[in-house]
Design a protein around this motif. Sequence first.
Motif, PDB file in Angstrom:
ATOM      1  N   ARG A 347      36.611 -30.483  34.587  1.00 31.64           N
ATOM      2  CA  ARG A 347      36.766 -30.424  36.050  1.00 31.64           C
ATOM      3  C   ARG A 347      38.251 -30.400  36.423  1.00 31.64           C
ATOM      4  NH1 ARG A 347      33.902 -34.440  40.383  1.00 31.64           N
ATOM      5  NH2 ARG A 347      34.805 -36.088  39.073  1.00 31.64           N
ATOM      6  N   SER A 348      39.041 -31.235  35.762  1.00 30.95           N
ATOM      7  CA  SER A 348      40.472 -31.258  36.038  1.00 30.95           C
ATOM      8  C   SER A 348      41.123 -29.913  35.707  1.00 30.95           C
ATOM      9  CB  SER A 348      41.133 -32.383  35.221  1.00 30.95           C
ATOM     10  OG  SER A 348      42.529 -32.379  35.394  1.00 30.95           O
ATOM     11  N   PHE A 349      40.681 -29.307  34.602  1.00 33.76           N
ATOM     12  CA  PHE A 349      41.212 -27.995  34.196  1.00 33.76           C
ATOM     13  C   PHE A 349      40.899 -26.938  35.258  1.00 33.76           C
ATOM     14  CE2 PHE A 349      40.607 -23.897  32.012  1.00 33.76           C
ATOM     15  CZ  PHE A 349      41.856 -23.736  31.431  1.00 33.76           C
ATOM     16  N   HIS A 356      39.476 -19.433  41.033  1.00 33.56           N
ATOM     17  CA  HIS A 356      38.192 -20.069  40.740  1.00 33.56           C
ATOM     18  C   HIS A 356      37.588 -19.464  39.467  1.00 33.56           C
ATOM     19  CE1 HIS A 356      38.071 -22.372  44.391  1.00 33.56           C
ATOM     20  NE2 HIS A 356      38.208 -21.287  45.144  1.00 33.56           N
ATOM     21  N   PRO A 357      36.837 -20.239  38.697  1.00 35.47           N
ATOM     22  CA  PRO A 357      36.154 -19.672  37.529  1.00 35.47           C
ATOM     23  C   PRO A 357      35.143 -18.616  37.956  1.00 35.47           C
ATOM     24  CG  PRO A 357      36.081 -22.088  37.509  1.00 35.47           C
ATOM     25  CD  PRO A 357      36.558 -21.678  38.863  1.00 35.47           C
ATOM     26  N   ASP A 358      34.760 -17.762  37.018  1.00 32.30           N
ATOM     27  CA  ASP A 358      33.695 -16.813  37.306  1.00 32.30           C
ATOM     28  C   ASP A 358      32.348 -17.521  37.136  1.00 32.30           C
ATOM     29  OD1 ASP A 358      33.395 -17.078  34.589  1.00 32.30           O
ATOM     30  OD2 ASP A 358      34.050 -15.039  34.099  1.00 32.30           O
ATOM     31  N   MET A 359      31.278 -16.770  37.306  1.00 33.94           N
ATOM     32  CA  MET A 359      29.941 -17.353  37.234  1.00 33.94           C
ATOM     33  C   MET A 359      29.676 -18.007  35.879  1.00 33.94           C
ATOM     34  SD  MET A 359      27.996 -17.305  39.911  1.00 33.94           S
ATOM     35  CE  MET A 359      26.422 -17.520  39.098  1.00 33.94           C
ATOM     36  N   VAL A 360      30.156 -17.376  34.813  1.00 31.07           N
ATOM     37  CA  VAL A 360      29.910 -17.912  33.472  1.00 31.07           C
ATOM     38  C   VAL A 360      30.600 -19.267  33.299  1.00 31.07           C
ATOM     39  CG1 VAL A 360      30.186 -17.486  31.004  1.00 31.07           C
ATOM     40  CG2 VAL A 360      29.677 -15.583  32.533  1.00 31.07           C
ATOM     41  N   GLY A 361      31.835 -19.380  33.805  1.00 27.16           N
ATOM     42  CA  GLY A 361      32.568 -20.644  33.696  1.00 27.16           C
ATOM     43  C   GLY A 361      31.869 -21.779  34.419  1.00 27.16           C
ATOM     44  N   TRP A 362      31.461 -21.511  35.668  1.00 24.41           N
ATOM     45  CA  TRP A 362      30.743 -22.532  36.440  1.00 24.41           C
ATOM     46  C   TRP A 362      29.419 -22.909  35.756  1.00 24.41           C
ATOM     47  CZ3 TRP A 362      33.203 -25.354  39.662  1.00 24.41           C
ATOM     48  CH2 TRP A 362      34.150 -24.840  40.554  1.00 24.41           C
ATOM     49  N   ALA A 363      28.671 -21.881  35.328  1.00 24.89           N
ATOM     50  CA  ALA A 363      27.361 -22.132  34.718  1.00 24.89           C
ATOM     51  C   ALA A 363      27.501 -22.927  33.415  1.00 24.89           C
ATOM     52  CB  ALA A 363      26.643 -20.809  34.457  1.00 24.89           C
ATOM     53  N   THR A 364      28.572 -22.669  32.668  1.00 25.94           N
ATOM     54  CA  THR A 364      28.812 -23.415  31.422  1.00 25.94           C
ATOM     55  C   THR A 364      28.974 -24.898  31.705  1.00 25.94           C
ATOM     56  OG1 THR A 364      29.890 -21.497  30.391  1.00 25.94           O
ATOM     57  CG2 THR A 364      30.385 -23.672  29.466  1.00 25.94           C
ATOM     58  N   LEU A 365      29.765 -25.239  32.707  1.00 23.10           N
ATOM     59  CA  LEU A 365      29.977 -26.648  33.050  1.00 23.10           C
ATOM     60  C   LEU A 365      28.705 -27.272  33.612  1.00 23.10           C
ATOM     61  CD1 LEU A 365      31.716 -29.106  33.327  1.00 23.10           C
ATOM     62  CD2 LEU A 365      32.703 -28.163  35.436  1.00 23.10           C
ATOM     63  N   LEU A 366      27.985 -26.533  34.442  1.00 27.10           N
ATOM     64  CA  LEU A 366      26.747 -27.070  35.025  1.00 27.10           C
ATOM     65  C   LEU A 366      25.708 -27.337  33.938  1.00 27.10           C
ATOM     66  CD1 LEU A 366      25.092 -27.891  37.453  1.00 27.10           C
ATOM     67  CD2 LEU A 366      24.513 -25.480  37.828  1.00 27.10           C
ATOM     68  N   SER A 367      25.608 -26.411  32.978  1.00 23.53           N
ATOM     69  CA  SER A 367      24.667 -26.607  31.877  1.00 23.53           C
ATOM     70  C   SER A 367      25.023 -27.842  31.055  1.00 23.53           C
ATOM     71  CB  SER A 367      24.669 -25.361  30.984  1.00 23.53           C
ATOM     72  OG  SER A 367      23.766 -25.512  29.913  1.00 23.53           O
TER      73      SER A 367
END
Length: 454
Positions: A347-349, A356-367
Amino acid sequence: MYAKLGLIFDAKGYYDEMPERNVVMCNTIIIGLMWLGMVEESKHLFHGLKERDSISWTTMISRLMQNGMEREAVDMFREMILAGFTMDQFTFGSVLTACGSLLALGEGKQIHAYVIRTDHKDNVFVGSALVDMYSKCKSIKSAETVFERMTQKNVVPWTAMLVGYGQNGFSEEAVKIFFEMQRNGFEPDDFTLGSVISSCANLASLEEGAQFHCQALVSGLISFITVSNAFITLYGNWGSMEDSYQLFVEMNTRDEVSWTALLTGYAQFGKANETIDLFERLLAIGLKPDGVTFIGVLSACSRAGLVEKGLQYFESMIKEHGIIPIPDHYTCIIDLLCRAGRLEEARSFINKMPCHPDMVGWATLLSSCRVHGDMEIGKWVADSLIELQPHNPASYVLLSSLYAAKGKWNEVAQLRREMRDKRVKNEPGYSWIKYEGKLHVFSDDDQSSPFLGQ
């Protein structure tokens, strides 16, 4: 004479001292200056000319395009029209290439209309440039129309159409047109064969790949580095890393692309040690890695759990190699931290990223939040995802799973109502396989296949 010998500064000095100059001399000097990357000097010389001809204009347009100044090339083409000069195939070829690089579909269409009005539509060189321009602008149907209406073709327009299909994700069509090209009596060169191999890498057909490999061996095209690199990528995508490595070893000459192709194949199939070892060897022999190379090595570090090493590589990419990170690099680091369970650092990164991250970046963290049961960060990510793409079902499904794992059934029901109100549908995933020469596509609970019982 001086210009032909490469002594452009001597030629320029001699030219400046001449009491009388003609346009041919000037065109020669412009070409020489542009060849050395002296764009401003060329422009100054061109604009100071009292006499210009079509070659002067075309030379400037083509050289501006080749020096990465596509917008200026298109603008100069407009000036050439207003000045009343006649265009030839080289003028149109250069400006259409510039439009393709700029993704300037509207301007490309205007130039296409001008091509038709000036009766250049049957020129093979111009037709190939039109196919290339439309393909790069993602207007593949227009590219097909131009290609089909060409009255004369050689290997160049066939290759342009094949590459266009590959660039737009139509891999099957690329393979089909390759065989059609051969049926029409045109033999591929190294660029054509390399292009169709690259397209074939996205297919699940080992048969076509083996067929192309045999053709490359028989024709001798396997000796071209572009063809060998394409095969390394092809076998790497299929997981045939032994074949990929064997091709790499047999190459007489290797470039950065060769190393990156093999490295990416290792990384894609979780061979972290081989990936990192190859990367270190690449650096040791003095080759310069590019952004794609770093995507491979960062993803390998992520899969192997080498967090600190991955962070060091990311830092060296920026500071030592001067590579500006793209979303794929940021996603690799997010994945690196998430796999290690360091969600707060992830989250800090993200908060420190310039975009903003792309969809893959957000989805990776959410998963990862779902796996580690982190409701706080998970909710923050889901809200960001939904704001970014409100009709993408992935974020709703992942957040719903996170709520369900915590027993928050009211929140699960609320999410489902929200999906229904927004008409967000969870589309099924598809798989495909080639059987007896035919491609079969199916999804979960698909009952339509005639081979269902087999």
